[in-house]
Design a protein around this motif. Structure first.
Motif, PDB file in Angstrom:
ATOM      1  N   GLY A 160      46.937  49.509  14.651  1.00 45.24           N
ATOM      2  CA  GLY A 160      47.399  50.184  15.851  1.00 45.24           C
ATOM      3  C   GLY A 160      46.546  49.948  17.078  1.00 45.24           C
ATOM      4  N   VAL A 161      45.583  49.022  16.999  1.00 53.70           N
ATOM      5  CA  VAL A 161      44.726  48.722  18.144  1.00 53.70           C
ATOM      6  C   VAL A 161      45.342  47.541  18.877  1.00 53.70           C
ATOM      7  CG1 VAL A 161      42.398  48.103  18.899  1.00 53.70           C
ATOM      8  CG2 VAL A 161      42.724  49.548  16.873  1.00 53.70           C
ATOM      9  N   THR A 162      46.034  47.800  19.974  1.00 54.19           N
ATOM     10  CA  THR A 162      46.815  46.757  20.646  1.00 54.19           C
ATOM     11  C   THR A 162      46.474  46.583  22.120  1.00 54.19           C
ATOM     12  OG1 THR A 162      48.569  48.340  21.156  1.00 54.19           O
ATOM     13  CG2 THR A 162      48.768  47.116  19.089  1.00 54.19           C
ATOM     14  N   LEU A 255      49.075  66.329  23.207  1.00 52.44           N
ATOM     15  CA  LEU A 255      47.634  66.100  23.140  1.00 52.44           C
ATOM     16  C   LEU A 255      47.259  65.435  21.825  1.00 52.44           C
ATOM     17  CD1 LEU A 255      44.797  66.349  24.256  1.00 52.44           C
ATOM     18  CD2 LEU A 255      44.719  68.705  23.369  1.00 52.44           C
ATOM     19  N   VAL A 256      47.833  65.908  20.726  1.00 54.32           N
ATOM     20  CA  VAL A 256      47.537  65.280  19.430  1.00 54.32           C
ATOM     21  C   VAL A 256      48.090  63.864  19.392  1.00 54.32           C
ATOM     22  CG1 VAL A 256      47.951  65.395  16.946  1.00 54.32           C
ATOM     23  CG2 VAL A 256      47.351  67.457  18.199  1.00 54.32           C
ATOM     24  N   ALA A 257      49.242  63.641  20.013  1.00 54.21           N
ATOM     25  CA  ALA A 257      49.783  62.278  20.082  1.00 54.21           C
ATOM     26  C   ALA A 257      48.811  61.357  20.817  1.00 54.21           C
ATOM     27  CB  ALA A 257      51.140  62.283  20.770  1.00 54.21           C
ATOM     28  N   ASP A 258      48.221  61.849  21.901  1.00 50.06           N
ATOM     29  CA  ASP A 258      47.222  61.056  22.616  1.00 50.06           C
ATOM     30  C   ASP A 258      46.026  60.744  21.729  1.00 50.06           C
ATOM     31  OD1 ASP A 258      48.695  60.994  24.952  1.00 50.06           O
ATOM     32  OD2 ASP A 258      47.620  62.650  25.902  1.00 50.06           O
ATOM     33  N   LEU A 259      45.561  61.742  20.997  1.00 47.91           N
ATOM     34  CA  LEU A 259      44.423  61.528  20.103  1.00 47.91           C
ATOM     35  C   LEU A 259      44.775  60.540  18.998  1.00 47.91           C
ATOM     36  CD1 LEU A 259      43.254  65.245  19.903  1.00 47.91           C
ATOM     37  CD2 LEU A 259      41.976  63.367  20.946  1.00 47.91           C
ATOM     38  N   ASP A 260      46.007  60.607  18.501  1.00 53.30           N
ATOM     39  CA  ASP A 260      46.451  59.637  17.505  1.00 53.30           C
ATOM     40  C   ASP A 260      46.412  58.222  18.083  1.00 53.30           C
ATOM     41  OD1 ASP A 260      46.855  61.374  15.412  1.00 53.30           O
ATOM     42  OD2 ASP A 260      48.989  61.664  15.803  1.00 53.30           O
ATOM     43  N   MET A 261      46.832  58.082  19.325  1.00 52.32           N
ATOM     44  CA  MET A 261      46.804  56.770  19.970  1.00 52.32           C
ATOM     45  C   MET A 261      45.386  56.224  20.018  1.00 52.32           C
ATOM     46  SD  MET A 261      49.724  55.469  21.125  1.00 52.32           S
ATOM     47  CE  MET A 261      49.243  54.519  22.552  1.00 52.32           C
ATOM     48  N   LEU A 262      44.443  57.037  20.476  1.00 51.96           N
ATOM     49  CA  LEU A 262      43.061  56.576  20.569  1.00 51.96           C
ATOM     50  C   LEU A 262      42.471  56.290  19.198  1.00 51.96           C
ATOM     51  CD1 LEU A 262      41.480  58.773  23.391  1.00 51.96           C
ATOM     52  CD2 LEU A 262      42.281  56.417  23.495  1.00 51.96           C
ATOM     53  N   GLY A 263      42.969  56.986  18.181  1.00 52.48           N
ATOM     54  CA  GLY A 263      42.489  56.751  16.822  1.00 52.48           C
ATOM     55  C   GLY A 263      43.176  55.594  16.129  1.00 52.48           C
ATOM     56  N   GLY A 264      44.108  54.923  16.827  1.00 46.12           N
ATOM     57  CA  GLY A 264      44.797  53.777  16.251  1.00 46.12           C
ATOM     58  C   GLY A 264      46.033  54.120  15.451  1.00 46.12           C
ATOM     59  N   HIS A 265      46.446  55.405  15.448  1.00 43.10           N
ATOM     60  CA  HIS A 265      47.616  55.819  14.673  1.00 43.10           C
ATOM     61  C   HIS A 265      48.842  55.846  15.595  1.00 43.10           C
ATOM     62  CE1 HIS A 265      44.763  56.781  11.542  1.00 43.10           C
ATOM     63  NE2 HIS A 265      44.114  57.583  12.367  1.00 43.10           N
ATOM     64  N   VAL A 266      49.237  54.654  16.008  1.00 44.50           N
ATOM     65  CA  VAL A 266      50.292  54.529  17.019  1.00 44.50           C
ATOM     66  C   VAL A 266      51.624  55.074  16.515  1.00 44.50           C
ATOM     67  CG1 VAL A 266      51.608  52.880  18.407  1.00 44.50           C
ATOM     68  CG2 VAL A 266      49.150  52.549  18.071  1.00 44.50           C
TER      69      VAL A 266
END
Length: 318
Positions: A160-162, A255-266
């Motif tokens: 998920g790191v893109t 907010l959790v969706a944003d944190l998921d993005m930063l954690g690579g869980h797209v």
């Protein structure tokens, strides 16, 4: 999705990227960066920077947007490590922003090598979301470097790191009478990120988008910077607990969706917001949808997960 580990002689698996990051050294007061000896001899790169104490912390912070590579070398102690640095600059340039390369001459900035506890050179460290992991520990031929970075890129994409970096100034000093190869559109925002000023980066990207809404790179940079802005100082455990207790609270879920993005869980981020859209009504539904569209922009419209997410969003809306 089952991820095959990245394994090749001289490389270390990236699966440990989820481990806590070592404490980064605090930078000295920001000022003019001194010219380091031992700059790459193979020409400048739009995605290579020379690292000093002033720029080191900012470089680590840029790994929140896209992967950063740190190459530790010494041309005097081990010339082959200097050649590795030159070759990495060449290969990173070919990846057009997939990586930003920081060159750390351990003779010029020994304090950084000491803070990172570098055991030997050459050493290349990958930094993703501020978390460093050793990547290469030997001087490889350039062909093998190309293969290695391609494999690493594939693994990071699967995780998920893109994100991608915007072009920066050339690493080597410009020849007399020549101008630095700075992209005037993105340099102010990138400088702000390098200084850790996320709010200013958002403002600079917003100017670009306002001036040219069709600038996809600026829109993607703005979306990523906004994710970083919204999650500054957020406690992950508290955010997840609040979202679990309030499943229809748009602010808690986004907010959790944003944190998921930063954690690579797209995909997790996309699924969370698609489900939120499906079970809410306007104006909450519109707010959740708009937030999801922003995350799509951060990842990139050509990414297959975005294409799938758009299909799922359409189903949720209609």
């Amino acid at each position: 999705m089952t991820q095959q580990p990245f394994s090749r002689p001289g490389a270390i698996d990236l699966s440990g990227l989820g481990k806590p990051a070592p404490q980064a050294p605090q930078p000295a007061p920001r000022g003019a960066a001194p010219t380091q000896p031992g700059a790459p001899t193979g020409g400048g790169s739009s995605y290579t920077v020379l690292v000093d104490e002033q720029s080191f912390q900012g470089l680590l912070e840029q790994s929140m947007a896209a992967p950063v590579l740190l190459a530790f070398y010494s041309r005097t102690r081990m010339p082959e490590s200097g050649q590795l640095a030159d070759d990495l600059a060449t290969v990173v340039e070919e990846h057009e922003g997939r990586y930003l390369l920081g060159l750390v001459d351990i003779d010029a900035v020994p304090q950084i090598a000491q803070a990172m506890q570098i055991p030997s050179i050459p050493l290349v460290v990958a930094v993703v979301d501020g978390r460093p992991m050793p990547l290469l520990q030997d001087a490889l031929p350039i062909a093998e470097l190309r293969t290695a970075l391609t494999q690493v890129g594939q693994q990071l994409t699967a995780q998920g790191v893109t994100g991608r970096h915007q072009p920066r100034s050339v690493a080597a000093p410009a020849a007399e009478g020549d101008e630095e190869a700075v992209d005037p559109r993105y340099a102010p925002a990138q400088d702000a990120l390098a200084e850790g000023d996320i709010d200013r980066a958002v403002a600079e990207y917003q100017k670009l988008v306002d001036a040219n809404p069709a600038d996809v790179e600026a829109a993607g940079g703005l979306a990523i910077a906004k994710v970083m802005q919204r999650t500054q100082g957020v406690d992950l455990a508290q955010a997840r607990s609040a979202a679990a207790d309030n499943p229809d609270d748009v602010d808690a879920q986004t907010l959790v969706a944003d944190l998921d993005m930063l954690g690579g869980h797209v995909e997790d981020a996309f699924t969370r917001l698609v489900n939120l859209v499906a079970r809410t009504a306007d104006p909450e539904r519109s707010k959740a949808r708009d937030h999801l569209l922003g995350l799509f922009a951060a990842v990139g419209n050509d990414d297959p997960r975005v294409l799938a997410g758009r299909r799922n969003l359409a189903s949720a809306l209609f």
